[in-house]
Design a protein around this motif. Structure first.
Motif, PDB file in Angstrom:
ATOM      1  N   LEU A 253      -6.667   4.345 -10.144  1.00 34.10           N
ATOM      2  CA  LEU A 253      -7.885   4.914  -9.454  1.00 34.10           C
ATOM      3  C   LEU A 253      -8.853   3.653  -9.217  1.00 34.10           C
ATOM      4  N   TYR A 254      -8.784   2.642 -10.066  1.00 30.64           N
ATOM      5  CA  TYR A 254      -9.488   1.426  -9.587  1.00 30.64           C
ATOM      6  C   TYR A 254      -9.208   0.760  -8.282  1.00 30.64           C
ATOM      7  N   TYR A 255      -7.880   0.933  -8.146  1.00 23.88           N
ATOM      8  CA  TYR A 255      -7.547   0.305  -6.866  1.00 23.88           C
ATOM      9  C   TYR A 255      -7.537   1.279  -5.570  1.00 23.88           C
ATOM     10  N   PHE A 256      -7.570   2.470  -5.908  1.00 21.35           N
ATOM     11  CA  PHE A 256      -7.269   3.740  -4.833  1.00 21.35           C
ATOM     12  C   PHE A 256      -7.884   4.926  -5.384  1.00 21.35           C
ATOM     13  N   ARG A 257      -8.993   5.130  -4.674  1.00 16.53           N
ATOM     14  CA  ARG A 257     -10.148   6.416  -5.038  1.00 16.53           C
ATOM     15  C   ARG A 257      -9.393   7.619  -5.212  1.00 16.53           C
ATOM     16  N   THR A 258      -8.597   7.764  -4.254  1.00 16.75           N
ATOM     17  CA  THR A 258      -7.793   9.096  -4.342  1.00 16.75           C
ATOM     18  C   THR A 258      -6.387   9.011  -4.067  1.00 16.75           C
ATOM     19  N   LEU A 259      -5.561  10.121  -4.230  1.00 14.09           N
ATOM     20  CA  LEU A 259      -4.171  10.144  -4.102  1.00 14.09           C
ATOM     21  C   LEU A 259      -3.857   9.806  -2.565  1.00 14.09           C
ATOM     22  N   ASP A 260      -4.686  10.443  -1.561  1.00 12.05           N
ATOM     23  CA  ASP A 260      -4.405  10.055  -0.018  1.00 12.05           C
ATOM     24  C   ASP A 260      -4.511   8.663  -0.022  1.00 12.05           C
ATOM     25  N   ASP A 261      -5.559   7.969  -0.550  1.00 11.92           N
ATOM     26  CA  ASP A 261      -5.902   6.379  -0.485  1.00 11.92           C
ATOM     27  C   ASP A 261      -4.474   5.802  -0.960  1.00 11.92           C
ATOM     28  N   LEU A 262      -3.935   6.388  -1.769  1.00 12.54           N
ATOM     29  CA  LEU A 262      -2.608   5.616  -2.320  1.00 12.54           C
ATOM     30  C   LEU A 262      -1.566   5.642  -1.325  1.00 12.54           C
ATOM     31  N   PHE A 263      -1.489   6.833  -0.892  1.00 16.37           N
ATOM     32  CA  PHE A 263      -0.304   7.236   0.154  1.00 16.37           C
ATOM     33  C   PHE A 263      -0.421   6.328   1.466  1.00 16.37           C
ATOM     34  N   LEU A 264      -2.011   6.231   1.922  1.00 16.42           N
ATOM     35  CA  LEU A 264      -2.207   5.428   2.882  1.00 16.42           C
ATOM     36  C   LEU A 264      -1.847   3.865   2.937  1.00 16.42           C
ATOM     37  N   ALA A 265      -2.216   3.603   1.782  1.00 13.01           N
ATOM     38  CA  ALA A 265      -2.198   2.394   1.493  1.00 13.01           C
ATOM     39  C   ALA A 265      -0.622   2.019   1.625  1.00 13.01           C
ATOM     40  N   THR A 266       0.339   2.788   0.829  1.00  9.62           N
ATOM     41  CA  THR A 266       1.680   2.699   0.688  1.00  9.62           C
ATOM     42  C   THR A 266       2.088   2.722   2.477  1.00  9.62           C
ATOM     43  N   MET A 267       1.922   3.375   3.045  1.00 12.39           N
ATOM     44  CA  MET A 267       2.344   3.634   4.182  1.00 12.39           C
ATOM     45  C   MET A 267       1.947   2.415   4.963  1.00 12.39           C
ATOM     46  N   ARG A 268       0.582   2.145   4.995  1.00 16.17           N
ATOM     47  CA  ARG A 268       0.070   0.857   5.952  1.00 16.17           C
ATOM     48  C   ARG A 268       0.978  -0.329   5.546  1.00 16.17           C
ATOM     49  N   ARG A 269       1.360  -0.545   4.372  1.00 12.67           N
ATOM     50  CA  ARG A 269       1.988  -1.670   4.011  1.00 12.67           C
ATOM     51  C   ARG A 269       3.482  -1.784   4.534  1.00 12.67           C
ATOM     52  N   ARG A 270       3.986  -0.420   4.450  1.00 10.40           N
ATOM     53  CA  ARG A 270       5.375  -0.428   4.755  1.00 10.40           C
ATOM     54  C   ARG A 270       5.670  -0.553   6.214  1.00 10.40           C
TER      55      ARG A 270
END
Length: 200
Positions: A51-68
Protein backbone atom coordinates in the motif's frame (compact mmCIF):
# COMPACT_ATOMS: atom_id res chain seq x y z
CA UNK A 1 -5.40 20.28 2.95
CA UNK A 2 -3.23 17.24 3.61
CA UNK A 3 -0.33 16.49 1.30
CA UNK A 4 -0.73 13.41 -0.92
CA UNK A 5 0.90 10.35 0.54
CA UNK A 6 4.37 9.68 -0.79
CA UNK A 7 4.55 6.75 -3.21
CA UNK A 8 7.47 4.44 -3.97
CA UNK A 9 9.71 5.32 -6.89
CA UNK A 10 8.92 3.94 -10.35
CA UNK A 11 12.25 2.12 -10.67
CA UNK A 12 12.31 0.62 -7.19
CA UNK A 13 13.30 -3.07 -7.06
CA UNK A 14 10.50 -3.67 -4.57
CA UNK A 15 7.94 -2.09 -6.89
CA UNK A 16 9.06 -4.31 -9.77
CA UNK A 17 8.96 -7.34 -7.48
CA UNK A 18 5.35 -6.56 -6.60
CA UNK A 19 4.39 -6.15 -10.26
CA UNK A 20 6.20 -9.39 -11.16
CA UNK A 21 4.24 -11.13 -8.42
CA UNK A 22 0.93 -9.82 -9.75
CA UNK A 23 1.78 -11.02 -13.27
CA UNK A 24 2.75 -14.47 -12.02
CA UNK A 25 -0.43 -14.86 -9.98
CA UNK A 26 -2.57 -13.72 -12.91
CA UNK A 27 -0.96 -16.24 -15.26
CA UNK A 28 -1.01 -19.12 -12.77
CA UNK A 29 -4.32 -18.55 -10.97
CA UNK A 30 -6.17 -15.68 -12.66
CA UNK A 31 -6.73 -12.08 -11.64
CA UNK A 32 -9.15 -13.07 -8.84
CA UNK A 33 -6.19 -14.54 -6.93
CA UNK A 34 -4.59 -11.09 -6.69
CA UNK A 35 -5.13 -9.21 -3.46
CA UNK A 36 -2.96 -6.91 -1.36
CA UNK A 37 -2.33 -9.54 1.33
CA UNK A 38 -1.71 -12.34 -1.18
CA UNK A 39 0.74 -10.24 -3.20
CA UNK A 40 2.54 -9.21 0.00
CA UNK A 41 2.81 -12.82 1.16
CA UNK A 42 4.07 -14.08 -2.20
CA UNK A 43 6.60 -11.24 -2.46
CA UNK A 44 7.76 -11.68 1.14
CA UNK A 45 6.85 -8.17 2.27
CA UNK A 46 4.33 -6.60 4.65
CA UNK A 47 0.91 -5.60 3.23
CA UNK A 48 1.62 -2.04 4.34
CA UNK A 49 4.55 -1.95 1.91
CA UNK A 50 2.27 -2.89 -0.98
CA UNK A 51 0.00 0.00 0.00
CA UNK A 52 3.01 2.29 0.22
CA UNK A 53 3.58 1.79 -3.49
CA UNK A 54 -0.05 1.40 -4.56
CA UNK A 55 -2.93 3.11 -2.74
CA UNK A 56 -5.53 0.60 -3.89
CA UNK A 57 -5.78 -2.79 -5.55
CA UNK A 58 -6.93 -1.05 -8.75
CA UNK A 59 -3.74 1.04 -8.67
CA UNK A 60 -1.73 -2.18 -8.42
CA UNK A 61 -3.59 -3.71 -11.38
CA UNK A 62 -3.21 -0.53 -13.45
CA UNK A 63 0.53 -0.31 -12.76
CA UNK A 64 0.96 -3.97 -13.75
CA UNK A 65 -1.00 -3.43 -16.95
CA UNK A 66 0.82 -0.24 -17.90
CA UNK A 67 4.22 -1.83 -17.45
CA UNK A 68 3.22 -4.89 -19.44
CA UNK A 69 1.63 -2.82 -22.19
CA UNK A 70 4.74 -0.64 -22.59
CA UNK A 71 6.92 -3.76 -22.79
CA UNK A 72 4.58 -5.16 -25.43
CA UNK A 73 4.65 -1.97 -27.50
CA UNK A 74 8.46 -1.89 -27.38
CA UNK A 75 8.70 -5.56 -28.35
CA UNK A 76 6.23 -5.10 -31.18
CA UNK A 77 7.98 -1.99 -32.51
CA UNK A 78 11.19 -4.02 -32.85
CA UNK A 79 9.46 -7.14 -34.18
CA UNK A 80 7.54 -5.20 -36.83
CA UNK A 81 10.83 -4.38 -38.57
CA UNK A 82 11.16 -8.05 -39.51
CA UNK A 83 11.20 -8.96 -43.19
CA UNK A 84 9.09 -11.99 -42.24
CA UNK A 85 6.38 -9.86 -40.73
CA UNK A 86 3.44 -12.25 -40.99
CA UNK A 87 5.35 -15.03 -39.23
CA UNK A 88 6.62 -12.58 -36.60
CA UNK A 89 3.10 -11.29 -35.90
CA UNK A 90 1.75 -14.81 -35.57
CA UNK A 91 4.57 -15.90 -33.24
CA UNK A 92 4.18 -12.80 -31.06
CA UNK A 93 0.42 -13.17 -30.71
CA UNK A 94 0.76 -16.92 -30.06
CA UNK A 95 3.10 -16.55 -27.09
CA UNK A 96 1.21 -18.52 -24.40
CA UNK A 97 2.15 -16.54 -21.28
CA UNK A 98 1.61 -13.16 -22.93
CA UNK A 99 -1.72 -14.22 -24.39
CA UNK A 100 -2.96 -15.67 -21.09
CA UNK A 101 -1.99 -12.48 -19.27
CA UNK A 102 -3.77 -10.34 -21.87
CA UNK A 103 -6.88 -12.50 -21.54
CA UNK A 104 -6.77 -11.97 -17.77
CA UNK A 105 -6.53 -8.21 -18.32
CA UNK A 106 -9.62 -8.42 -20.57
CA UNK A 107 -11.48 -10.46 -17.94
CA UNK A 108 -10.43 -7.95 -15.29
CA UNK A 109 -11.66 -5.09 -17.49
CA UNK A 110 -15.11 -6.69 -17.60
CA UNK A 111 -15.36 -6.36 -13.82
CA UNK A 112 -13.39 -3.19 -13.08
CA UNK A 113 -14.35 0.00 -14.91
CA UNK A 114 -11.10 1.69 -13.88
CA UNK A 115 -9.09 -0.65 -16.10
CA UNK A 116 -11.54 -1.10 -18.99
CA UNK A 117 -10.62 2.09 -20.82
CA UNK A 118 -6.89 1.41 -20.51
CA UNK A 119 -7.19 -2.11 -21.91
CA UNK A 120 -9.19 -0.86 -24.90
CA UNK A 121 -6.81 2.07 -25.51
CA UNK A 122 -3.77 -0.20 -25.43
CA UNK A 123 -5.38 -2.77 -27.73
CA UNK A 124 -6.22 -0.03 -30.22
CA UNK A 125 -2.72 1.43 -30.03
CA UNK A 126 -1.16 -2.00 -30.63
CA UNK A 127 -3.56 -2.82 -33.44
CA UNK A 128 -2.82 0.49 -35.16
CA UNK A 129 0.91 -0.18 -34.88
CA UNK A 130 0.51 -3.65 -36.39
CA UNK A 131 -1.85 -2.46 -39.13
CA UNK A 132 0.57 0.28 -40.23
CA UNK A 133 3.41 -2.24 -40.36
CA UNK A 134 1.32 -4.69 -42.41
CA UNK A 135 0.31 -1.85 -44.73
CA UNK A 136 3.97 -0.93 -45.36
CA UNK A 137 4.83 -4.59 -45.75
CA UNK A 138 2.19 -5.16 -48.44
CA UNK A 139 3.07 -1.94 -50.26
CA UNK A 140 6.74 -2.96 -50.44
CA UNK A 141 5.64 -6.20 -52.10
CA UNK A 142 3.34 -4.48 -54.58
CA UNK A 143 0.18 -5.91 -53.03
CA UNK A 144 -2.87 -3.68 -53.25
CA UNK A 145 -4.28 -3.00 -49.78
CA UNK A 146 -7.72 -2.79 -51.38
CA UNK A 147 -7.42 -6.45 -52.35
CA UNK A 148 -5.81 -7.62 -49.10
CA UNK A 149 -6.83 -5.40 -46.18
CA UNK A 150 -3.96 -4.74 -43.71
CA UNK A 151 -6.44 -4.20 -40.88
CA UNK A 152 -8.32 -7.41 -41.66
CA UNK A 153 -5.05 -9.37 -41.69
CA UNK A 154 -4.00 -7.83 -38.37
CA UNK A 155 -7.31 -8.67 -36.69
CA UNK A 156 -7.36 -12.16 -38.21
CA UNK A 157 -3.89 -13.04 -36.90
CA UNK A 158 -4.43 -11.64 -33.40
CA UNK A 159 -7.92 -13.07 -32.84
CA UNK A 160 -7.20 -16.56 -34.18
CA UNK A 161 -3.98 -16.91 -32.18
CA UNK A 162 -5.70 -15.74 -28.97
CA UNK A 163 -8.65 -18.06 -29.51
CA UNK A 164 -6.34 -21.05 -29.89
CA UNK A 165 -4.60 -20.22 -26.62
CA UNK A 166 -7.91 -19.71 -24.82
CA UNK A 167 -9.15 -23.09 -26.06
CA UNK A 168 -5.85 -24.68 -25.07
CA UNK A 169 -6.23 -23.42 -21.49
CA UNK A 170 -9.64 -25.13 -21.42
CA UNK A 171 -8.09 -28.37 -22.65
CA UNK A 172 -9.76 -28.12 -26.07
CA UNK A 173 -7.08 -28.81 -28.66
CA UNK A 174 -9.06 -30.63 -31.36
CA UNK A 175 -8.01 -29.28 -34.76
CA UNK A 176 -5.28 -27.04 -33.34
CA UNK A 177 -2.37 -28.94 -34.87
CA UNK A 178 -4.08 -28.98 -38.27
CA UNK A 179 -4.87 -25.26 -38.14
CA UNK A 180 -1.36 -24.45 -36.91
CA UNK A 181 0.14 -26.42 -39.81
CA UNK A 182 -2.16 -24.68 -42.30
CA UNK A 183 -1.30 -21.23 -40.97
CA UNK A 184 2.43 -21.94 -40.76
CA UNK A 185 2.39 -23.15 -44.37
CA UNK A 186 0.69 -19.99 -45.59
CA UNK A 187 2.85 -17.71 -43.44
CA UNK A 188 5.96 -19.09 -45.11
CA UNK A 189 4.63 -18.24 -48.58
CA UNK A 190 3.76 -16.31 -50.59
CA UNK A 191 3.84 -13.00 -48.67
CA UNK A 192 7.05 -13.54 -46.73
CA UNK A 193 8.80 -14.54 -49.95
CA UNK A 194 7.71 -11.32 -51.66
CA UNK A 195 5.33 -12.98 -54.08
CA UNK A 196 1.86 -11.66 -54.81
CA UNK A 197 -0.89 -14.22 -54.15
CA UNK A 198 -2.86 -15.25 -57.22
CA UNK A 199 -6.50 -14.26 -57.34
CA UNK A 200 -9.29 -16.72 -57.82
Amino acid sequence: MTAPRRMGTENSKTRHLLLDTVERLMVEEGYAAVGVRRVAREAGVAPALVLYYFRTLDDLFLATMRRRFEQEIQAQTTALESDRLMKTLWDHNSHPEGAVLNLEFIALANHRKTVRGEVAAHAERLRTLQKEAVERYLTERGIDSGTLSPLALTVLISTISRSLILEDTLGLTMGHAELQALIERHLQTPLDDGAVPEEG
